[in-house]
Design an enzyme around this catalytic site. Structure first.
Site, mmCIF file in Angstrom:
data_model
loop_
_atom_site.group_PDB
_atom_site.id
_atom_site.type_symbol
_atom_site.label_atom_id
_atom_site.label_comp_id
_atom_site.label_asym_id
_atom_site.label_seq_id
_atom_site.Cartn_x
_atom_site.Cartn_y
_atom_site.Cartn_z
ATOM 1 N N TYR A 264 -9.303 4.861 -5.045
ATOM 2 C CA TYR A 264 -8.376 6.187 -4.815
ATOM 3 C C TYR A 264 -8.294 6.776 -6.260
ATOM 4 O O TYR A 264 -7.475 8.011 -6.289
ATOM 5 C CB TYR A 264 -6.913 5.355 -4.648
ATOM 6 C CG TYR A 264 -6.899 4.676 -3.270
ATOM 7 C CD1 TYR A 264 -7.060 5.257 -2.043
ATOM 8 C CD2 TYR A 264 -6.965 3.317 -3.223
ATOM 9 C CE1 TYR A 264 -7.167 4.720 -0.814
ATOM 10 C CE2 TYR A 264 -6.852 2.595 -2.003
ATOM 11 C CZ TYR A 264 -6.873 3.266 -0.727
ATOM 12 O OH TYR A 264 -6.940 2.507 0.405
ATOM 13 N N ASP B 143 -14.998 -1.058 8.612
ATOM 14 C CA ASP B 143 -15.809 -1.569 7.329
ATOM 15 C C ASP B 143 -16.936 -2.428 7.736
ATOM 16 O O ASP B 143 -16.690 -3.507 8.500
ATOM 17 C CB ASP B 143 -15.018 -2.057 6.141
ATOM 18 C CG ASP B 143 -13.922 -1.030 5.764
ATOM 19 O OD1 ASP B 143 -14.143 0.178 5.887
ATOM 20 O OD2 ASP B 143 -12.896 -1.681 4.915
ATOM 21 N N GLU C 174 -13.994 -5.581 8.758
ATOM 22 C CA GLU C 174 -12.391 -5.424 9.027
ATOM 23 C C GLU C 174 -12.221 -3.973 9.586
ATOM 24 O O GLU C 174 -13.380 -3.067 9.705
ATOM 25 C CB GLU C 174 -11.408 -5.484 7.792
ATOM 26 C CG GLU C 174 -11.724 -4.350 6.965
ATOM 27 C CD GLU C 174 -10.540 -4.373 5.775
ATOM 28 O OE1 GLU C 174 -9.376 -3.939 6.058
ATOM 29 O OE2 GLU C 174 -10.791 -4.995 4.584
ATOM 30 N N GLY D 245 -6.529 5.583 5.464
ATOM 31 C CA GLY D 245 -6.009 6.602 4.347
ATOM 32 C C GLY D 245 -6.470 8.071 4.849
ATOM 33 O O GLY D 245 -7.452 8.308 5.349
ATOM 34 N N ASN E 58 -9.322 -1.256 10.292
ATOM 35 C CA ASN E 58 -8.050 -0.271 9.835
ATOM 36 C C ASN E 58 -7.552 0.741 11.003
ATOM 37 O O ASN E 58 -8.099 1.511 11.174
ATOM 38 C CB ASN E 58 -8.215 0.365 8.634
ATOM 39 C CG ASN E 58 -8.617 -0.592 7.167
ATOM 40 O OD1 ASN E 58 -7.834 -1.220 7.003
ATOM 41 N ND2 ASN E 58 -9.910 -0.683 7.129
ATOM 42 N N GLU F 259 0.858 -1.108 0.115
ATOM 43 C CA GLU F 259 -0.194 0.012 0.077
ATOM 44 C C GLU F 259 0.840 1.389 0.042
ATOM 45 O O GLU F 259 0.293 2.290 0.629
ATOM 46 C CB GLU F 259 -0.911 0.043 1.347
ATOM 47 C CG GLU F 259 -2.030 -1.217 1.215
ATOM 48 C CD GLU F 259 -2.843 -1.153 2.307
ATOM 49 O OE1 GLU F 259 -3.680 -0.252 2.568
ATOM 50 O OE2 GLU F 259 -2.699 -2.165 3.430
ATOM 51 N N ARG G 100 -10.860 2.969 11.436
ATOM 52 C CA ARG G 100 -11.952 2.885 10.589
ATOM 53 C C ARG G 100 -12.349 1.437 10.349
ATOM 54 O O ARG G 100 -11.509 0.628 10.123
ATOM 55 C CB ARG G 100 -11.706 3.463 9.167
ATOM 56 C CG ARG G 100 -12.834 3.914 8.489
ATOM 57 C CD ARG G 100 -12.660 4.136 6.901
ATOM 58 N NE ARG G 100 -12.344 2.793 6.290
ATOM 59 C CZ ARG G 100 -11.257 2.583 5.517
ATOM 60 N NH1 ARG G 100 -10.290 3.312 5.466
ATOM 61 N NH2 ARG G 100 -11.311 1.208 5.063
ATOM 62 N N SER H 163 -6.839 -2.355 1.255
ATOM 63 C CA SER H 163 -7.085 -1.654 -0.022
ATOM 64 C C SER H 163 -7.457 -2.792 -1.213
ATOM 65 O O SER H 163 -7.123 -2.263 -2.424
ATOM 66 C CB SER H 163 -5.847 -1.044 -0.427
ATOM 67 O OG SER H 163 -5.467 0.074 0.441
#
Length: 323
Positions: A220, A261, A275, A281, A277, A22, A259, A150
């Site tokens: 992205y 999901d 998941e 990002g 994070n 990433e 964050r 990602s």
């Protein structure tokens, strides 16, 4: 969050780039964070661990660091352990929480132990009979490497004949591979800030990607994906999802920011944790800044608030020091 005077922040290293898959996204995140902090008068400097030794953080007398690295060697606990050894405060979760959150399989085990909803799954190894997995989890199903983010290495398997290729792709990144029940429904994400009893969720974002494909490109590099924030959900469901995400965050012992999901099943509106994070990002397309804006916080504000939470998580051995 606690107020810290600007001079107390000292010399700040913004860690971005790194050696993970990433890296490209991290470079974008870090550039944004660096500019935001500098715009607020912070003595912030770029630092790419792929190009410099982490020992330079100590020799150049950095007072704290903002971790804008994603994936391995930045989000998995290894960097956090080095920073603890160097005695340099850092943003985000500690060694153990970072390591657990990076492993989607281990994370799911903890969430299940806390009775938090997450899709059924199976762990695949070279010895697994892949032909049996669709009968266990149903079709379609998802196959992905448990230590990547990602959408790297992920495949939606629609037929049993696709299992082998999906496994081979994911196994390029991890020795063990995660097969997961496919949840048909709406895609949501929830940012959480703070720690312990003070942790709180920002407004929920719903992600509406072209043809439902929220892949690396649509995350992205295109403007085709739509983001609805706050997500159009009724008040009760909104509160339930935000509460679930804070509980999931605390279950992993995360702090600073993260964050999560979530998939909201279309058939019954049941949310499923996918998941977490711990170093999300911070690009122009990223979701934490978007949620923060909906809560009245600018990009610069949220970067400053995260920076102010930087600390060491491991307490010193006071007995040893006093002996």
């Amino acid at each position: 969050m606690s107020e810290i005077k600007m001079e107390k922040l000292g010399k700040v290293g913004v860690l971005f780039g790194g050696r993970s898959a990433e890296r490209e996204v991290s470079l974008m995140s870090g550039a944004g964070v660096l500019a935001a902090l500098q715009s607020q008068g912070v003595d912030a400097h770029a630092f790419d661990p792929a190009e410099r030794s982490l020992a330079d953080l100590e020799t150049e007398k950095f007072d704290r660091v903002f971790i804008a690295l994603h994936g391995r060697y930045g989000e998995d606990g290894s960097l956090q352990g080095v920073l603890e050894q160097l005695n340099i405060p850092y943003t985000g979760s500690g060694v153990m929480a970072s390591s657990i959150a990076m492993d989607k399989i281990f994370t799911k085990k903890i969430w299940q132990n806390h009775q938090l909803s997450t899709p059924n799954y199976a762990v695949l190894t070279p010895d697994t009979d892949l032909s049996l997995v669709p009968a266990e989890l149903g079709l379609p199903l998802i196959i992905k490497p448990p230590h990547e983010g990602s959408t790297i290495g992920i495949t939606k398997v629609n037929a049993a004949a696709e299992m082998d290729a999906a496994y081979v792709l994911a196994a390029q990144f991890d020795d063990e591979v995660l097969a997961e029940e496919f949840i048909q429904g709406r895609e949501l994400t929830v940012a959480v800030l703070g720690m312990g009893a003070d942790a709180y969720a920002l407004p929920i974002i719903e992600i509406v990607a072209p043809e439902g494909n929220y892949d690396y490109q649509n995350k992205y590099f295109t403007d085709d994906t739509k983001y609805l924030c706050p997500a159009p959900l009724d008040a009760g469901l909104t509160e339930d999802i935000r509460k679930m995400c804070v509980e999931a965050y605390r279950a992993i012992n995360c702090e600073g920011w993260a964050r999560l999901d979530v998939l909201l099943r279309a058939s019954d509106n049941q949310p499923f944790l996918i998941e977490i994070n711990t170093s999300p990002g911070m690009t122009g397309h990223s979701l934490v800044p978007m949620a923060a804006r909906a809560a009245g916080m600018s990009y610069e504000n949220v970067c400053m608030e995260i920076l102010k939470t930087a600390r060491l998580k491991i307490k010193p051995d006071t007995k040893k020091e006093s002996s």
